[in-house]
Design an enzyme around this catalytic site. Structure first.
Site, PDB file in Angstrom:
ATOM      1  N   GLY A 153      49.642  44.258  39.457  1.00 23.85           N
ATOM      2  CA  GLY A 153      49.158  45.550  38.971  1.00 23.85           C
ATOM      3  C   GLY A 153      49.608  46.689  39.871  1.00 23.85           C
ATOM      4  O   GLY A 153      50.508  46.522  40.711  1.00 23.85           O
ATOM      5  N   ASP A 154      48.976  47.844  39.728  1.00 18.82           N
ATOM      6  CA  ASP A 154      49.480  49.017  40.446  1.00 18.82           C
ATOM      7  C   ASP A 154      49.345  48.883  41.968  1.00 18.82           C
ATOM      8  O   ASP A 154      50.166  49.398  42.706  1.00 18.82           O
ATOM      9  CB  ASP A 154      48.869  50.319  39.921  1.00 18.82           C
ATOM     10  CG  ASP A 154      47.365  50.375  40.073  1.00 18.82           C
ATOM     11  OD1 ASP A 154      46.755  49.320  40.319  1.00 18.82           O
ATOM     12  OD2 ASP A 154      46.804  51.478  39.946  1.00 18.82           O
ATOM     13  N   LYS A 171      19.289  50.590  10.302  1.00 20.01           N
ATOM     14  CA  LYS A 171      20.487  49.870  10.762  1.00 20.01           C
ATOM     15  C   LYS A 171      20.157  49.342  12.145  1.00 20.01           C
ATOM     16  O   LYS A 171      20.211  50.067  13.133  1.00 20.01           O
ATOM     17  CB  LYS A 171      21.695  50.807  10.804  1.00 20.01           C
ATOM     18  CG  LYS A 171      22.983  50.101  11.161  1.00 20.01           C
ATOM     19  CD  LYS A 171      24.163  51.060  11.099  1.00 20.01           C
ATOM     20  CE  LYS A 171      25.514  50.369  11.179  1.00 20.01           C
ATOM     21  NZ  LYS A 171      25.776  49.660  12.403  1.00 20.01           N
ATOM     22  N   ARG A 226      37.462  48.140  35.454  1.00 16.94           N
ATOM     23  CA  ARG A 226      36.796  48.940  36.487  1.00 16.94           C
ATOM     24  C   ARG A 226      37.241  50.399  36.427  1.00 16.94           C
ATOM     25  O   ARG A 226      36.467  51.315  36.592  1.00 16.94           O
ATOM     26  CB  ARG A 226      37.101  48.370  37.876  1.00 16.94           C
ATOM     27  CG  ARG A 226      35.823  47.881  38.550  1.00 16.94           C
ATOM     28  CD  ARG A 226      36.116  47.295  39.870  1.00 16.94           C
ATOM     29  NE  ARG A 226      37.295  46.425  39.789  1.00 16.94           N
ATOM     30  CZ  ARG A 226      37.638  45.544  40.697  1.00 16.94           C
ATOM     31  NH1 ARG A 226      36.917  45.392  41.757  1.00 16.94           N
ATOM     32  NH2 ARG A 226      38.704  44.803  40.581  1.00 16.94           N
ATOM     33  N   ARG A 266      44.736  38.896  47.406  1.00 19.76           N
ATOM     34  CA  ARG A 266      44.763  40.263  47.939  1.00 19.76           C
ATOM     35  C   ARG A 266      45.008  40.086  49.432  1.00 19.76           C
ATOM     36  O   ARG A 266      44.408  39.227  50.059  1.00 19.76           O
ATOM     37  CB  ARG A 266      43.456  40.966  47.631  1.00 19.76           C
ATOM     38  CG  ARG A 266      43.265  41.082  46.118  1.00 19.76           C
ATOM     39  CD  ARG A 266      42.293  42.134  45.703  1.00 19.76           C
ATOM     40  NE  ARG A 266      42.597  42.615  44.365  1.00 19.76           N
ATOM     41  CZ  ARG A 266      42.100  42.094  43.232  1.00 19.76           C
ATOM     42  NH1 ARG A 266      41.279  41.078  43.267  1.00 19.76           N
ATOM     43  NH2 ARG A 266      42.444  42.591  42.061  1.00 19.76           N
ATOM     44  N   CYS A 267      45.951  40.856  49.966  1.00 20.72           N
ATOM     45  CA  CYS A 267      46.389  40.599  51.338  1.00 20.72           C
ATOM     46  C   CYS A 267      46.275  41.870  52.186  1.00 20.72           C
ATOM     47  O   CYS A 267      47.056  42.815  52.014  1.00 20.72           O
ATOM     48  CB  CYS A 267      47.844  40.103  51.296  1.00 20.72           C
ATOM     49  SG  CYS A 267      48.606  39.986  52.914  1.00 20.72           S
ATOM     50  N   ASP A 272      46.546  49.489  32.338  1.00 18.08           N
ATOM     51  CA  ASP A 272      46.456  50.882  32.802  1.00 18.08           C
ATOM     52  C   ASP A 272      47.662  51.305  33.619  1.00 18.08           C
ATOM     53  O   ASP A 272      47.537  52.010  34.610  1.00 18.08           O
ATOM     54  CB  ASP A 272      45.177  51.072  33.618  1.00 18.08           C
ATOM     55  CG  ASP A 272      45.118  50.155  34.827  1.00 18.08           C
ATOM     56  OD1 ASP A 272      45.876  49.169  34.854  1.00 18.08           O
ATOM     57  OD2 ASP A 272      44.318  50.418  35.735  1.00 18.08           O
ATOM     58  N   ARG A 289      64.206  30.635  35.304  1.00 19.31           N
ATOM     59  CA  ARG A 289      65.249  30.105  34.416  1.00 19.31           C
ATOM     60  C   ARG A 289      66.418  31.087  34.276  1.00 19.31           C
ATOM     61  O   ARG A 289      67.574  30.678  34.203  1.00 19.31           O
ATOM     62  CB  ARG A 289      64.634  29.785  33.045  1.00 19.31           C
ATOM     63  CG  ARG A 289      63.568  28.670  33.135  1.00 19.31           C
ATOM     64  CD  ARG A 289      64.008  27.412  32.454  1.00 19.31           C
ATOM     65  NE  ARG A 289      63.185  26.277  32.852  1.00 19.31           N
ATOM     66  CZ  ARG A 289      62.367  25.618  32.031  1.00 19.31           C
ATOM     67  NH1 ARG A 289      62.236  25.989  30.773  1.00 19.31           N
ATOM     68  NH2 ARG A 289      61.695  24.566  32.469  1.00 19.31           N
ATOM     69  N   THR A 317      48.691  42.651  34.325  1.00 16.05           N
ATOM     70  CA  THR A 317      47.293  43.049  34.488  1.00 16.05           C
ATOM     71  C   THR A 317      46.598  43.053  33.133  1.00 16.05           C
ATOM     72  O   THR A 317      47.202  43.469  32.137  1.00 16.05           O
ATOM     73  CB  THR A 317      47.163  44.448  35.146  1.00 16.05           C
ATOM     74  OG1 THR A 317      45.830  44.923  34.940  1.00 16.05           O
ATOM     75  CG2 THR A 317      48.122  45.471  34.571  1.00 16.05           C
ATOM     76  N   ILE A 318      45.340  42.610  33.123  1.00 16.91           N
ATOM     77  CA  ILE A 318      44.613  42.623  31.842  1.00 16.91           C
ATOM     78  C   ILE A 318      44.165  44.041  31.485  1.00 16.91           C
ATOM     79  O   ILE A 318      43.737  44.285  30.375  1.00 16.91           O
ATOM     80  CB  ILE A 318      43.390  41.659  31.860  1.00 16.91           C
ATOM     81  CG1 ILE A 318      42.360  42.077  32.918  1.00 16.91           C
ATOM     82  CG2 ILE A 318      43.838  40.222  32.054  1.00 16.91           C
ATOM     83  CD1 ILE A 318      41.022  41.370  32.760  1.00 16.91           C
ATOM     84  N   ASP A 319      44.265  44.965  32.432  1.00 16.07           N
ATOM     85  CA  ASP A 319      43.695  46.303  32.209  1.00 16.07           C
ATOM     86  C   ASP A 319      44.585  47.267  31.422  1.00 16.07           C
ATOM     87  O   ASP A 319      44.115  48.297  30.966  1.00 16.07           O
ATOM     88  CB  ASP A 319      43.351  46.961  33.561  1.00 16.07           C
ATOM     89  CG  ASP A 319      42.190  46.261  34.233  1.00 16.07           C
ATOM     90  OD1 ASP A 319      41.365  45.686  33.508  1.00 16.07           O
ATOM     91  OD2 ASP A 319      42.105  46.286  35.481  1.00 16.07           O
ATOM     92  N   GLY A 325      45.103  41.021  40.943  1.00 15.94           N
ATOM     93  CA  GLY A 325      44.305  40.362  39.894  1.00 15.94           C
ATOM     94  C   GLY A 325      45.180  39.493  39.015  1.00 15.94           C
ATOM     95  O   GLY A 325      46.278  39.899  38.652  1.00 15.94           O
ATOM     96  N   GLY A 337      34.132  46.348  15.355  1.00 12.20           N
ATOM     97  CA  GLY A 337      33.234  47.266  14.649  1.00 12.20           C
ATOM     98  C   GLY A 337      32.058  47.719  15.485  1.00 12.20           C
ATOM     99  O   GLY A 337      30.952  47.897  14.970  1.00 12.20           O
ATOM    100  N   ALA A 338      32.268  47.930  16.780  1.00  9.47           N
ATOM    101  CA  ALA A 338      31.165  48.378  17.652  1.00  9.47           C
ATOM    102  C   ALA A 338      30.715  49.790  17.266  1.00  9.47           C
ATOM    103  O   ALA A 338      31.517  50.598  16.808  1.00  9.47           O
ATOM    104  CB  ALA A 338      31.624  48.356  19.099  1.00  9.47           C
ATOM    105  N   GLU A 339      29.429  50.036  17.476  1.00 14.41           N
ATOM    106  CA  GLU A 339      28.865  51.360  17.166  1.00 14.41           C
ATOM    107  C   GLU A 339      29.285  52.389  18.212  1.00 14.41           C
ATOM    108  O   GLU A 339      29.506  53.552  17.901  1.00 14.41           O
ATOM    109  CB  GLU A 339      27.331  51.296  17.157  1.00 14.41           C
ATOM    110  CG  GLU A 339      26.744  50.965  15.810  1.00 14.41           C
ATOM    111  CD  GLU A 339      27.213  49.631  15.291  1.00 14.41           C
ATOM    112  OE1 GLU A 339      27.323  48.690  16.095  1.00 14.41           O
ATOM    113  OE2 GLU A 339      27.493  49.538  14.087  1.00 14.41           O
TER     114      GLU A 339
END
Ligand code: ADP
Length: 327
Positions: A106-107, A218, A176, A76-77, A134, A29, A130-132, A15, A190-192
């Site tokens: 990633g992993d 609310k 995922r 991906r290969c 993890d 460099r 990786t953006i995850d 990814g 500030g998610a509930e």
């Protein structure tokens, strides 16, 4: 004593994540600074097998530190899962005299690198791209900060429109197998509620909490869901909420691939530069088959086999913070 490395191959695999280019630039460099040759392997392990490998010079990586995506492309290969594919890759590297590899991914990519480094005499260094977030062995992964800031910017905008209409928004973010983007972006906006794969989703608790908020008038609520939550993604969560709260004006927004793109944040450019530099030093010093990370603001080195097995743990206290702050 480890053999001296003279030619380094660098690839981005799996990814994509913002900051991979900054890492590639740092590798090239630094290699040149130390008198080594650098090669770019295109499309991850696929380019190693297809012999799609190009020499990289200082100018080849000019003007890329600020660019998202990866100039080396990624893929991906499937062939790399098989011994004959990896042998083909090794032979191509040998022909060019490449005697050290730096894998930004990633992993999954590290699993491939770990196996390859055991089969052949080419040392491998992994950089967590990786953006995850993890991956164990690093407080940061290249791309996470940019991705989470993209999510925060988008969720802030959703809050504006949710507020105007008194709506309940279910926002699905990437992840995922990991809930870091959901957790960080949810707290920061500030998610509930925040629903993540690492924690079993209690639908009753979610619905009761929203019903109680409805009673208190609310009406503007944001629920951030990681795509891999055990209950399901944003659409599944919305379905159950609509059934149980028929009066609520519910909308779903799936942020999707915008979280992967864009110019990397300052933090991602910085860690990519530090890690890229450190990866080349590892190869020169004979520190092989490790993932370079940053822990407590210092470089850290985790054997590839460990980096692929361990996951970062979600801090339960953070989940408590969400509950308390969203009351
Ligand atoms: P990520 O690196 O982002 O986790 P993937 O899991 O898709 O992405 O892995 C990227 C690539 O790494 C795979 O397409 C494959 O070529 C290689 N790879 C992953 N796991 C293995 C494995 N067990 N053996 C050999 N190669 C692997």
């Amino acid at each position: 004593m480890a053999k001296k490395v003279t030619k380094i191959g660098v690839l981005t695999s799996g990814g994509d994540s913002p900051g991979m280019n900054a890492a590639t630039r740092a590798v090239v460099r630094t290699a040149i600074y130390y008198g080594l040759e650098a090669f770019g392997i295109m499309r991850g392990y696929a380019g190693m097998i297809d012999n799609d490998i190009v020499p990289l010079h200082s100018r080849s990586v000019a003007n890329i530190i600020q660019r998202g995506g990866t100039i080396l492309k990624t893929a991906r290969c499937k062939e790399f899962f098989h011994a004959d594919g990896r042998k083909k890759a090794y032979e191509n590297l040998k022909k060019l005299g490449i005697d050290g590899l730096i894998i930004i991914g990633g992993d999954g990519s590290f699993k491939g690198a770990d196996i390859f480094s055991r089969e052949f005499d080419i040392p491998c260094i992994g950089l967590p791209g990786t953006i995850d977030k993890d991956i164990a062995g690093s407080d940061f992964t290249i791309g996470f900060d940019t991705a989470v800031n993209t999510a925060v910017e988008a969720i802030d905008k959703i809050r504006d429109t949710a507020d105007a209409h008194d709506r309940l928004f279910i926002i699905e973010v990437m992840g995922r197998d990991a809930g870091y983007i959901a957790l960080h972006s949810g707290i920061a906006t500030g998610a509930e509620n925040i629903l993540i794969p690492e924690r079993k989703t209690d639908v009753e608790e979610l619905v009761n909490g929203l019903l109680e908020k409805e009673k208190r008038k609310k009406l503007v609520n944001l629920v951030v869901v990681a795509e891999g939550d055990d209950f399901g993604g944003g659409n599944e969560v919305a379905k159950i909420i609509k059934e149980r709260l028929p009066n609520a004006d519910v909308r779903v927004c799936i942020l999707g691939h915008i979280q992967r793109g864009g110019s990397p944040s300052c933090l991602d450019r910085l860690i990519a530069s530090r890690m890229g530099y450190s990866a080349v030093e590892c190869l020169i010093e004979g520190r092989h088959n490790v993932m370079v990370g940053i822990v407590n603001n210092r470089m850290s080195y985790t054997p590839l086999e460990k980096a692929v097995k361990a996951k970062q743990k979600i801090n339960n206290e953070w989940l408590k913070i969400v509950k308390i702050l969203a009351s």
